[in-house]
Design a protein around this motif. Structure first.
Motif, mmCIF file in Angstrom:
data_model
loop_
_atom_site.group_PDB
_atom_site.id
_atom_site.type_symbol
_atom_site.label_atom_id
_atom_site.label_comp_id
_atom_site.label_asym_id
_atom_site.label_seq_id
_atom_site.Cartn_x
_atom_site.Cartn_y
_atom_site.Cartn_z
ATOM 1 N N SER A 279 62.732 22.468 -3.741
ATOM 2 C CA SER A 279 63.665 23.570 -2.485
ATOM 3 C C SER A 279 63.382 24.751 -3.101
ATOM 4 C CB SER A 279 64.447 22.933 -1.522
ATOM 5 O OG SER A 279 65.964 22.177 -3.224
ATOM 6 N N GLU A 280 64.412 24.429 -3.972
ATOM 7 C CA GLU A 280 64.399 26.173 -4.983
ATOM 8 C C GLU A 280 63.694 26.122 -6.399
ATOM 9 O OE1 GLU A 280 68.606 27.349 -4.578
ATOM 10 O OE2 GLU A 280 68.858 26.016 -3.275
ATOM 11 N N ALA A 281 63.020 27.509 -7.082
ATOM 12 C CA ALA A 281 62.797 27.573 -8.140
ATOM 13 C C ALA A 281 63.011 28.697 -8.776
ATOM 14 C CB ALA A 281 61.157 27.645 -8.140
ATOM 15 N N GLN A 304 55.290 28.579 -1.177
ATOM 16 C CA GLN A 304 56.383 29.200 -0.774
ATOM 17 C C GLN A 304 57.628 28.703 -0.902
ATOM 18 O OE1 GLN A 304 57.171 33.076 2.134
ATOM 19 N NE2 GLN A 304 58.364 31.311 2.903
ATOM 20 N N PHE A 305 58.774 28.963 -1.766
ATOM 21 C CA PHE A 305 59.998 28.031 -1.750
ATOM 22 C C PHE A 305 61.386 28.091 -0.535
ATOM 23 C CE2 PHE A 305 58.140 28.249 -5.619
ATOM 24 C CZ PHE A 305 58.020 27.027 -5.962
ATOM 25 N N GLY A 306 61.144 27.340 0.271
ATOM 26 C CA GLY A 306 61.866 27.672 1.196
ATOM 27 C C GLY A 306 61.908 28.817 2.683
ATOM 28 N N ASP A 307 62.516 29.797 3.093
ATOM 29 C CA ASP A 307 61.966 30.414 3.906
ATOM 30 C C ASP A 307 62.058 32.078 2.945
ATOM 31 O OD1 ASP A 307 64.851 31.733 2.324
ATOM 32 O OD2 ASP A 307 65.938 31.544 4.708
ATOM 33 N N GLY A 308 61.720 31.565 1.736
ATOM 34 C CA GLY A 308 61.652 32.993 0.745
ATOM 35 C C GLY A 308 62.519 33.829 0.094
ATOM 36 N N GLY A 309 63.915 33.412 0.649
ATOM 37 C CA GLY A 309 64.807 33.945 0.334
ATOM 38 C C GLY A 309 65.572 33.110 -1.172
ATOM 39 N N ILE A 310 66.792 33.828 -1.405
ATOM 40 C CA ILE A 310 67.423 33.245 -2.201
ATOM 41 C C ILE A 310 68.048 31.620 -2.151
ATOM 42 C CG2 ILE A 310 69.514 33.513 -4.136
ATOM 43 C CD1 ILE A 310 69.004 36.378 -3.747
#
Length: 341
Positions: A279-281, A304-310
């Motif tokens: 989900s994050e990287a 893309q991970f999630g919505d592209g945010g942090i």
């Protein structure tokens, strides 16, 4: 003395400071070493560091706390890793006590260049170990030089803690298994220049390397380590491989993932075709700290991970790690060493 620098807009660039440390190894022993001035080294033209890459280095930072104190983050781990790199290249290790003393001296002597608290800047230290002396054959040097210099720096990746796009270096390898990939030696970074240049020219922060045998498993992100958070939110995972540098930042994040985030931390093989399990990287290292990975491009496809945010875990890990480094959060015992300026 007041230093007039734009602390909040420093890049990751070289700057000559008044003092550095230098020690010499000859006849089987290191001398006492000490502070010197100037940024020029005098090397014999036959030095193995120049011809055969017999050189290793480290990178660590000094931080200014809110109270104005100066502290270092786990410098003993840098000393140990330099010793490991030295052993790989048949160089004499610098004793931990001498390494720590050298770092302390350089920071204290250049204390006015340690950026103020809250600016996001730090004092970056570069310990460097070189095989020197007249030795033209392919063999270890008989003499060695150890130096530590410093400079104030800002973020390694432009913008700092900003989600960044990366691409897979499909036609480049960084290092071979059981070669020098696990050591912090100059040749590994020379081998990364082509792929890094290609990535930058095509709008990416850097290149991600896959394993050199199957070209299937993620190894490193340019000059940083890779980590991911599993989609079920239970694990912090990071690549396990004999050809990646054991990052002190990564090791610290594995601890913080468990203590601050309640996750299981695991070193494991991470297949490039398994990005959907994360989900994050992020990319992590002393210079980069943490750079969230917005997306990875591989074989023309963009993941893309999630919505592209942090992501929330990445943010918490960053806040905790930086909080410890800046003196705002209490870290595990032995992680912080203070410097008396």
């Amino acid at each position: 003395m007041t230093i007039n620098l734009d602390w909040e807009n420093l890049g990751f660039n070289y700057m000559e400071l008044p003092y550095r440390y230098e020690a010499h190894y000859k006849d089987g022993a290191w001398d006492e070493g000490g502070l010197v001035q100037g940024n020029q080294l005098s090397l014999n033209i036959g030095s193995p560091a120049l011809h055969y890459g017999q050189s290793a280095f480290e990178g660590l930072k000094a931080y200014r706390t809110k109270s104005g104190a100066i502290q270092l983050f786990r410098p003993d781990q840098n000393a140990a890793r330099l010793a490991d790199s030295a052993a790989k290249l048949l160089m004499p290790a610098v004793a931990v006590d001498q390494f720590l003393d050298a770092v302390r001296q350089v920071v204290a002597a250049n204390a006015e260049y340690v950026p103020p608290y809250g600016t996001g800047a730090t004092l970056y230290l570069r310990p460097l170990l070189l095989g020197v002396g007249p030795n033209i054959g392919v063999a270890p040097a008989k003499e060695y030089l150890f130096t530590v210099f410093a400079m104030p720096v800002g973020a390694y990746y432009k913008g700092g803690m900003v989600p960044t796009k990366f691409m897979v270096a499909e036609t480049f390898d960084r290092a071979a298994h059981f070669g020098t990939g696990q050591s912090k030696v100059g040749g590994n970074y020379a081998a990364s220049l082509q792929a890094g240049k290609y990535a930058h020219e095509h709008g990416y922060g850097d290149a991600i390397y896959l394993d050199p045998i199957e070209h299937r498993y993620i190894e490193e992100v340019g000059s940083a380590n890779f980590f991911g958070i599993t989609k079920d939110g239970s694990k912090f995972v990071t690549p396990k491989s004999p050809s990646i540098l054991p990052s002190i930042t990564r090791r610290s994040l594995m601890t913080l993932a468990q203590t601050a985030c309640g996750l299981e931390a695991e070193e494991t093989r991470i297949p490039i075709d398994g990005l959907g399990d994360l989900s994050e990287a992020g990319a992590c290292g002393t210079a980069a700290v943490i750079t969230p990975i917005q997306s990875i491009t591989y074989q023309g496809n963009v993941h893309q991970f999630g919505d592209g945010g942090i992501g929330p875990v990445t943010q918490k890990l960053y806040d905790t790690l930086v909080g410890i480094q800046n003196g705002d959060v209490e870290g595990p015992a032995g992680w912080i060493m203070t410097v008396q300026a």
